[in-house]
Scaffold this motif. Sequence first.
Motif, mmCIF file in Angstrom:
data_model
loop_
_atom_site.group_PDB
_atom_site.id
_atom_site.type_symbol
_atom_site.label_atom_id
_atom_site.label_comp_id
_atom_site.label_asym_id
_atom_site.label_seq_id
_atom_site.Cartn_x
_atom_site.Cartn_y
_atom_site.Cartn_z
ATOM 1 N N GLU A 505 0.836 -1.195 0.000
ATOM 2 C CA GLU A 505 0.000 0.000 0.000
ATOM 3 C C GLU A 505 0.875 1.250 0.000
ATOM 4 O O GLU A 505 0.575 2.242 -0.661
ATOM 5 C CB GLU A 505 -0.936 0.002 1.204
ATOM 6 N N GLU A 506 1.973 1.184 0.763
ATOM 7 C CA GLU A 506 2.927 2.295 0.774
ATOM 8 C C GLU A 506 3.582 2.465 -0.599
ATOM 9 O O GLU A 506 3.780 3.587 -1.073
ATOM 10 C CB GLU A 506 3.997 2.075 1.840
ATOM 11 N N VAL A 507 3.914 1.342 -1.216
ATOM 12 C CA VAL A 507 4.530 1.400 -2.546
ATOM 13 C C VAL A 507 3.572 2.068 -3.531
ATOM 14 O O VAL A 507 3.968 2.920 -4.335
ATOM 15 C CB VAL A 507 4.910 -0.020 -3.028
ATOM 16 N N GLU A 508 2.303 1.675 -3.464
ATOM 17 C CA GLU A 508 1.302 2.240 -4.367
ATOM 18 C C GLU A 508 1.100 3.737 -4.100
ATOM 19 O O GLU A 508 0.987 4.542 -5.031
ATOM 20 C CB GLU A 508 -0.020 1.488 -4.201
ATOM 21 N N ALA A 509 1.072 4.104 -2.814
ATOM 22 C CA ALA A 509 0.853 5.509 -2.444
ATOM 23 C C ALA A 509 2.120 6.340 -2.558
ATOM 24 O O ALA A 509 2.049 7.576 -2.572
ATOM 25 C CB ALA A 509 0.303 5.583 -1.020
ATOM 26 N N GLN A 510 3.294 5.653 -2.600
ATOM 27 C CA GLN A 510 4.598 6.328 -2.655
ATOM 28 C C GLN A 510 4.786 7.258 -1.461
ATOM 29 O O GLN A 510 5.324 8.358 -1.583
ATOM 30 C CB GLN A 510 4.770 7.086 -3.967
ATOM 31 N N GLN A 511 4.340 6.816 -0.308
ATOM 32 C CA GLN A 511 4.530 7.580 0.924
ATOM 33 C C GLN A 511 4.394 6.651 2.129
ATOM 34 O O GLN A 511 3.840 5.558 2.026
ATOM 35 C CB GLN A 511 3.494 8.700 1.034
ATOM 36 N N TYR A 512 4.920 7.099 3.274
ATOM 37 C CA TYR A 512 4.783 6.317 4.490
ATOM 38 C C TYR A 512 3.344 6.385 4.979
ATOM 39 O O TYR A 512 2.703 7.434 4.921
ATOM 40 C CB TYR A 512 5.718 6.852 5.584
ATOM 41 N N LEU A 513 2.844 5.263 5.456
ATOM 42 C CA LEU A 513 1.505 5.201 6.013
ATOM 43 C C LEU A 513 1.613 4.909 7.506
ATOM 44 O O LEU A 513 2.077 3.836 7.903
ATOM 45 C CB LEU A 513 0.680 4.116 5.318
ATOM 46 N N ASP A 514 1.202 5.871 8.320
ATOM 47 C CA ASP A 514 1.281 5.716 9.766
ATOM 48 C C ASP A 514 0.010 5.031 10.248
ATOM 49 O O ASP A 514 -0.935 5.674 10.684
ATOM 50 C CB ASP A 514 1.444 7.089 10.427
ATOM 51 N N LYS A 515 -0.020 3.706 10.134
ATOM 52 C CA LYS A 515 -1.212 2.946 10.485
ATOM 53 C C LYS A 515 -1.488 3.054 11.993
ATOM 54 O O LYS A 515 -0.587 2.858 12.822
ATOM 55 C CB LYS A 515 -1.034 1.474 10.105
ATOM 56 N N SER A 516 -2.731 3.348 12.323
ATOM 57 C CA SER A 516 -3.114 3.418 13.732
ATOM 58 C C SER A 516 -3.245 2.008 14.298
ATOM 59 O O SER A 516 -3.302 1.016 13.553
ATOM 60 C CB SER A 516 -4.445 4.152 13.876
ATOM 61 N N ALA A 517 -3.328 1.912 15.617
ATOM 62 C CA ALA A 517 -3.494 0.608 16.248
ATOM 63 C C ALA A 517 -4.787 -0.055 15.794
ATOM 64 O O ALA A 517 -4.840 -1.270 15.578
ATOM 65 C CB ALA A 517 -3.480 0.767 17.770
ATOM 66 N N THR A 518 -5.835 0.749 15.615
ATOM 67 C CA THR A 518 -7.123 0.208 15.159
ATOM 68 C C THR A 518 -7.006 -0.380 13.756
ATOM 69 O O THR A 518 -7.529 -1.469 13.471
ATOM 70 C CB THR A 518 -8.197 1.309 15.164
ATOM 71 N N GLU A 519 -6.306 0.318 12.868
ATOM 72 C CA GLU A 519 -6.123 -0.188 11.499
ATOM 73 C C GLU A 519 -5.306 -1.467 11.495
ATOM 74 O O GLU A 519 -5.575 -2.392 10.715
ATOM 75 C CB GLU A 519 -5.437 0.880 10.646
ATOM 76 N N ARG A 520 -4.308 -1.544 12.350
ATOM 77 C CA ARG A 520 -3.492 -2.749 12.421
ATOM 78 C C ARG A 520 -4.300 -3.922 12.986
ATOM 79 O O ARG A 520 -4.141 -5.070 12.543
ATOM 80 C CB ARG A 520 -2.251 -2.491 13.267
ATOM 81 N N LEU A 521 -5.191 -3.635 13.935
ATOM 82 C CA LEU A 521 -6.062 -4.685 14.464
ATOM 83 C C LEU A 521 -7.017 -5.187 13.384
ATOM 84 O O LEU A 521 -7.330 -6.382 13.334
ATOM 85 C CB LEU A 521 -6.858 -4.155 15.662
ATOM 86 N N ASP A 522 -7.471 -4.297 12.524
ATOM 87 C CA ASP A 522 -8.345 -4.712 11.426
ATOM 88 C C ASP A 522 -7.633 -5.700 10.504
ATOM 89 O O ASP A 522 -8.241 -6.658 10.013
ATOM 90 C CB ASP A 522 -8.800 -3.494 10.620
ATOM 91 N N ILE A 523 -6.334 -5.464 10.266
ATOM 92 C CA ILE A 523 -5.549 -6.382 9.434
ATOM 93 C C ILE A 523 -5.433 -7.744 10.112
ATOM 94 O O ILE A 523 -5.598 -8.795 9.473
ATOM 95 C CB ILE A 523 -4.145 -5.788 9.160
ATOM 96 N N LEU A 524 -5.176 -7.744 11.419
ATOM 97 C CA LEU A 524 -5.078 -8.995 12.159
ATOM 98 C C LEU A 524 -6.430 -9.711 12.197
ATOM 99 O O LEU A 524 -6.481 -10.953 12.149
ATOM 100 C CB LEU A 524 -4.584 -8.721 13.584
ATOM 101 N N HIS A 525 -7.502 -8.938 12.277
ATOM 102 C CA HIS A 525 -8.847 -9.526 12.275
ATOM 103 C C HIS A 525 -9.102 -10.239 10.951
ATOM 104 O O HIS A 525 -9.646 -11.354 10.919
ATOM 105 C CB HIS A 525 -9.888 -8.424 12.513
ATOM 106 N N LYS A 526 -8.716 -9.612 9.859
ATOM 107 C CA LYS A 526 -8.903 -10.215 8.543
ATOM 108 C C LYS A 526 -8.084 -11.500 8.429
ATOM 109 O O LYS A 526 -8.559 -12.511 7.897
ATOM 110 C CB LYS A 526 -8.503 -9.222 7.455
ATOM 111 N N PHE A 527 -6.848 -11.466 8.941
ATOM 112 C CA PHE A 527 -6.015 -12.674 8.936
ATOM 113 C C PHE A 527 -6.701 -13.790 9.720
ATOM 114 O O PHE A 527 -6.711 -14.961 9.287
ATOM 115 C CB PHE A 527 -4.643 -12.381 9.545
ATOM 116 N N THR A 528 -7.297 -13.440 10.857
ATOM 117 C CA THR A 528 -7.968 -14.440 11.684
ATOM 118 C C THR A 528 -9.128 -15.090 10.943
ATOM 119 O O THR A 528 -9.298 -16.319 10.972
ATOM 120 C CB THR A 528 -8.496 -13.792 12.974
ATOM 121 N N ASP A 529 -9.936 -14.276 10.265
ATOM 122 C CA ASP A 529 -11.061 -14.822 9.503
ATOM 123 C C ASP A 529 -10.577 -15.781 8.418
ATOM 124 O O ASP A 529 -11.150 -16.862 8.218
ATOM 125 C CB ASP A 529 -11.866 -13.686 8.868
ATOM 126 N N PHE A 530 -9.503 -15.393 7.718
ATOM 127 C CA PHE A 530 -8.948 -16.256 6.674
ATOM 128 C C PHE A 530 -8.402 -17.549 7.274
ATOM 129 O O PHE A 530 -8.517 -18.625 6.684
ATOM 130 C CB PHE A 530 -7.848 -15.530 5.904
#
Length: 626
Positions: A505-530
């Motif tokens: 996502e950073e590569v596509e945006a060509q900038q650093y993305l300061d992911k919040s704790a909530t956004e990172r939990l959403d990624i972990l939640h998606k991993f859990t469902d998979f």
Amino acid sequence: MTSAQEKRTSEPLESSDSKKIQLEPVEPVQKRVDHFAKGMAAIKPEFIVESSSKVEIQYDDDEAEGGERGEPEKGSGGGRRKKRGQNKNRDLKQKKEEIRLCTSLLDPENPKVCSYGPEQCRSTHNVEEYLASKPEDNEGICPVFKALGYCPAGLKCRWLQSHYDKETRKLIKDLERTEKSKEELNYEVNIVSHEARGKLRKKQYEFEVASKVIEFIDTTVQSEENIANAQQKRKDNEAAFVEAPFKIAEKKRLDFRNAKIVSPLTTVGNLPYRRLMKTLGADVTYSEMALSVPLLQATNSEWALPKAHRSEYPGFGVQIATSKHWAAAKVAEILYKETSHVSELNLNCGCPIDLLYRQGQGSALLDQPARLLRIVKSMNASSGDIPVTVKIRTGTRDNKNTAKTLVERLLAENDVAAITLHGRSRQQRYTREADWNYIAEVGQTVKEWNDKKEDDKESSDTQRTCFVGNGDVYSHVDWYNAVNKEGIDSVMVARGALIKPWIFEEVEAQQYLDKSATERLDILHKFTDFALEHWGTDEYGVGLARRFMCEFLSFTHRYIPIGILERLPPKINERPPQWRGRNEMETLLGSTDYKDWIKITEMFLGKAGPDFVFTPKHKSNAYEGN
């Protein structure tokens, strides 16, 4: 304070004219922590925690390219590394239920016939007894039922209350959701049939192409003493040799230019993780490294590795480790014949693990180029329209790069569709930064070869060979610095995609993305469902999902939020002092204590039972948190 300064504060000094001068005492100098020291992450001082307990944080990243599988427990001579601080005897087996329900009764409305019979079956056929023995169901809706419209775990599901009618004693099914799931291509592929595996196990599988390829290759490796005796046999084999039905030019075309590629990863690079990475922008994914001989022996755990989610194809490669051309040929043929969603076969020539190295696999092939070439040729001739690629290192020893010479030989044979170079030697492992100058040098060699082929009319029908670099890519800056080098088509990301899964996502945006704790939990939640869709929602499946989520967190906890760093870009090999986040959840996500990792899994998988076992790879991750 130096010894000279100490002396000045306590003793009068004599001047050149012999007069004694009394100096004022010097205040002791406060020792300042150098947060910019080499190898230390530059965290803003207000986020650094002064801890009384010093914990040495160790990262052994070999599992990113071969990992702990088959690694011997104790070292012996021969210059092997010492395994400081490592939990060598990890118990990774999940305990099963004391009272198990027979799988024939998972759906009480549509029971199946038990092959053992109720009297001889080791599992219970008493549904009421089983339901009474189950721990309390997890709250919320079953993730698998929500995704597929039904839950294959049936009565064993840990979220049973969300899709079971107690009054009618029937499982609830959403057939409309089931059909929609199929339309969304939400299913797994490359599942080799029981019949094919049974033939492999009994050594009855017919290798129509590989057997002839092996016989032909065998005659090319005769020793000089036997050359004269083998000439006639070779002529006979050449006459019988049937050329592979697909020439190089007719194989599936690979184009890795600017592709976002996730490296083959052992343990953590499982199907749910790869599926997650596809949702986060990855174009190409690879299976975990599969060993050729266990595949030919029809080992169930090995054949689980080529499985993929439908969303991974096209762009899914199966990585193979082998030391024998006959095994490579047979594996290539069976993957071509028995799977339907494989874009490439990748030969592992870079795994540094000692056990594989001693068996002649992985990076051992770097010192045996003739054998490597035979393996590639055997795979290529037996893999139908599936192209063959290789992943190599700079060499086996420090300061002795051999990759360029090896690449020149691979190009001359014209059997590989792509070459990936990890910019470290086997001996280096991960002790130093990847050598991108050397990667660029080898990339230039590949470019010159491709340019030459384009100008050669006789070679116009052959594909160009893609060249991919690998090593220490942790940000969009690293990624673009690499792909902007002439001759490098793309970058394969390994640890960077484990620690920071949103790197593409950073590569596509060509900038650093300061992911919040909530956004990172959403990624972990998606991993859990998979993970639950893949391993199941019963007690055993939830245990596996929890275990592999902990393995994933053993990398993600190393991420240091952009907002608390003093300088950019961040470096993947930098080690942080103990730090706190901008809120409690960010601090928890950065914890090095594996018990905190288990707490995070409980947010999505429910309370971990007393029988759940997870031992972190490193003792430094097992200390009691403050």
